[in-house]
Design an enzyme around this catalytic site. Structure first.
Site, short mmCIF file in Angstrom:
data_model
loop_
_atom_site.label_atom_id
_atom_site.label_comp_id
_atom_site.label_asym_id
_atom_site.label_seq_id
_atom_site.Cartn_x
_atom_site.Cartn_y
_atom_site.Cartn_z
N ASP A 167 -2.26 10.66 -2.32
CA ASP A 167 -2.54 9.59 -3.29
C ASP A 167 -2.92 10.15 -4.64
O ASP A 167 -2.81 9.46 -5.66
CB ASP A 167 -3.63 8.68 -2.75
CG ASP A 167 -3.07 7.89 -1.57
OD1 ASP A 167 -3.01 8.47 -0.47
OD2 ASP A 167 -2.66 6.74 -1.76
N ARG B 272 0.87 -1.18 0.00
CA ARG B 272 0.00 0.00 0.00
C ARG B 272 0.91 1.23 0.00
O ARG B 272 2.12 1.12 0.15
CB ARG B 272 -1.02 -0.01 1.14
CG ARG B 272 -0.66 -0.67 2.43
CD ARG B 272 0.38 0.04 3.24
NE ARG B 272 0.15 1.46 3.37
CZ ARG B 272 1.09 2.35 3.61
NH1 ARG B 272 2.37 1.97 3.74
NH2 ARG B 272 0.82 3.63 3.69
N GLY B 273 0.27 2.40 -0.19
CA GLY B 273 1.06 3.62 -0.37
C GLY B 273 1.17 3.86 -1.88
O GLY B 273 1.53 2.94 -2.62
N LYS C 85 -4.92 9.93 2.91
CA LYS C 85 -5.57 9.04 3.87
C LYS C 85 -6.61 9.77 4.71
O LYS C 85 -6.37 10.89 5.17
CB LYS C 85 -4.48 8.42 4.76
CG LYS C 85 -4.95 7.46 5.83
CD LYS C 85 -5.85 6.37 5.33
CE LYS C 85 -5.29 5.56 4.20
NZ LYS C 85 -6.29 4.71 3.50
N GLN D 258 -2.07 2.50 9.93
CA GLN D 258 -0.77 2.55 9.24
C GLN D 258 0.25 3.37 10.03
O GLN D 258 1.45 3.13 9.94
CB GLN D 258 -0.93 3.18 7.83
CG GLN D 258 -1.66 2.31 6.84
CD GLN D 258 -3.13 2.63 6.77
OE1 GLN D 258 -3.74 3.00 7.77
NE2 GLN D 258 -3.74 2.49 5.61
O1 MRU Z 1 -4.51 3.23 2.08
P1 MRU Z 1 -3.02 3.41 1.98
O2 MRU Z 1 -2.29 2.87 3.16
O3 MRU Z 1 -2.48 2.91 0.67
O4 MRU Z 1 -2.85 4.97 2.00
C1 MRU Z 1 -1.56 5.52 1.92
C2 MRU Z 1 -1.56 6.97 2.06
O5 MRU Z 1 -2.60 7.61 2.17
C3 MRU Z 1 -0.24 7.68 1.93
O6 MRU Z 1 -0.25 8.83 2.72
C4 MRU Z 1 -0.08 8.02 0.46
O7 MRU Z 1 0.00 6.87 -0.32
C5 MRU Z 1 1.00 8.91 0.09
S1 MRU Z 1 2.60 8.64 0.72
C6 MRU Z 1 3.35 7.45 -0.12
#
Ligand code: MRU
Length: 349
Positions: A236, A44-45, A247, A195
């Site tokens: 994202d 994820r990320g 997030k 997370q």
């Molecule tokens: O749902 P996730 O854990 O994939 O969300 C991740 C985030 O919201 C991060 O802040 C985002 O991907 C940017 S940082 C790499």
């Protein structure tokens, strides 16, 4: 070690669902399994998802039985659709898949199917390597905004685990720490998948950066008390006007930061900036299984009544008026973002 990497004809990924309790690396040989791993948040990320999807497309090339270039392209196109559907909000996913498809399609007429398979893998590897280099450049720009002695609020996980390596917002914090700046991090635990409490805290332990975990609803208290100098978050997808999807909970953090005059900086590789969307309300927002909210336990017991219903919105959009500056690998964008972001994106390598 990288979060996402290619080894022995397999895609390997750290399983982020079980950290920090257990550390395991899972291996993938098929693009459909990679798409499921993205949906289930093994990986994820935004940038990590992009790299995983890129290697997933390379796997699709080797899964295809086609001996003609045109047949292979058709199989890759079908695999692209499967991979792109895995999660909707992080634009890096579609960006990575589209980039590989463009490279493959552009030279399909003059290459054999086997050459094309290798080309797609090479491009996926290039994209993964670039991600690390981009994060380090971004981290230098962002670290210049941090002063010795700063306390920083960070939301979700934006570290090495959210990227191929190094990280976005957490990469900035890591670089500032390596520059010798004494910093303290308040880690938003980041409900419902935690997370922050699980992954960001685990990373900060390893980097030796002082931190304390706070429940998401504590951020306002510390901001109002004057205990926080800056907020750093990831994104994202960022729209052309500087509206930032990140997030869930990021918007509330930005509101509290704005109300207390605390600078709020998203750290965003240009691959996360979607200039095709004029504002953030156009960003597709993922809604996940309510079980992720309802399944929480307290003192060994399920919190919610058995028949309770829940909504599990995974991202929110912070309006650009709450954003101080957006850190990219090409420099920091300041308002008006319509102008500054476009300039930085056009510098894209
Ligand atoms: O749902 P996730 O854990 O994939 O969300 C991740 C985030 O919201 C991060 O802040 C985002 O991907 C940017 S940082 C790499």
């Amino acid at each position: 070690m990288r979060t996402v990497f290619w080894e022995n004809n397999e895609l390997k990924m750290i399983d982020q669902r079980i950290l920090p309790g257990r550390f395991e690396v899972l291996a993938y040989r098929g693009h459909k399994e990679v798409a499921i791993a993205i949906t289930d948040m093994v990986v994820r990320g935004a940038p990590a998802i992009g790299a995983a999807a890129a290697f997933g497309l390379a796997l699709a090339g080797y899964e295809s039985a086609s001996s003609s270039s045109s047949g292979l392209i058709a199989d890759l196109q079908a695999a692209s659709a499967t991979l792109k559907a895995a999660r909707p909000t992080a634009v890096n996913l579609a960006w990575a898949v589209d980039r590989l498809m463009e490279v493959a399609s552009a030279s399909s007429a003059e290459r054999s199917a086997d050459d094309l398979r290798q080309l797609v893998l090479d491009e996926a590897q290039k994209l993964a390597d670039e991600d690390v280099a981009i994060n380090k450049r971004m981290a230098e720009h962002g670290a210049a905004l941090i002063n010795d002695g700063d306390t920083i609020i960070h939301h979700c996980n934006t570290g090495a685990l959210a990227t191929v390596d190094w990280g976005t917002a957490l990469g900035v914090i890591r670089t500032a720490h390596e520059q010798g700046k004494k910093i303290h991090v308040f880690v938003d635990e980041t409900r419902p998948r935690l997370q922050g409490a699980r992954l960001t805290a685990w990373e900060l332990e390893q980097y030796g950066i002082p931190y304390e975990i706070i429940s998401d609803n504590t951020a306002g208290y510390f901001l109002k008390a004057g205990k926080v100098q800056k907020c750093f978050v990831g994104s994202d997808r960022t729209a052309a006007n500087g509206d930032v999807a990140n997030k869930i909970g990021t918007y509330m953090l930005a509101l509290a930061a704005f109300d207390n005059g605390v600078p709020f900086y998203p750290v965003v590789p240009t691959s996360t900036i979607d200039l095709s969307l004029v504002h953030g309300d156009l960003i597709p927002i993922e809604e996940r299984n309510p079980q992720e909210v309802l399944g929480l336990e307290f003192e060994g017991q399920r919190v919610a009544p058995l028949n309770a219903k829940a909504r599990n919105i995974a991202f929110d959009v912070t309006p650009h008026k709450l954003v101080t500056g957006i850190v990219t690998e090409n420099g920091v964008a300041y308002p008006p973002f319509e102008v500054s972001l476009k300039k930085l994106v056009e510098n894209r390598p």
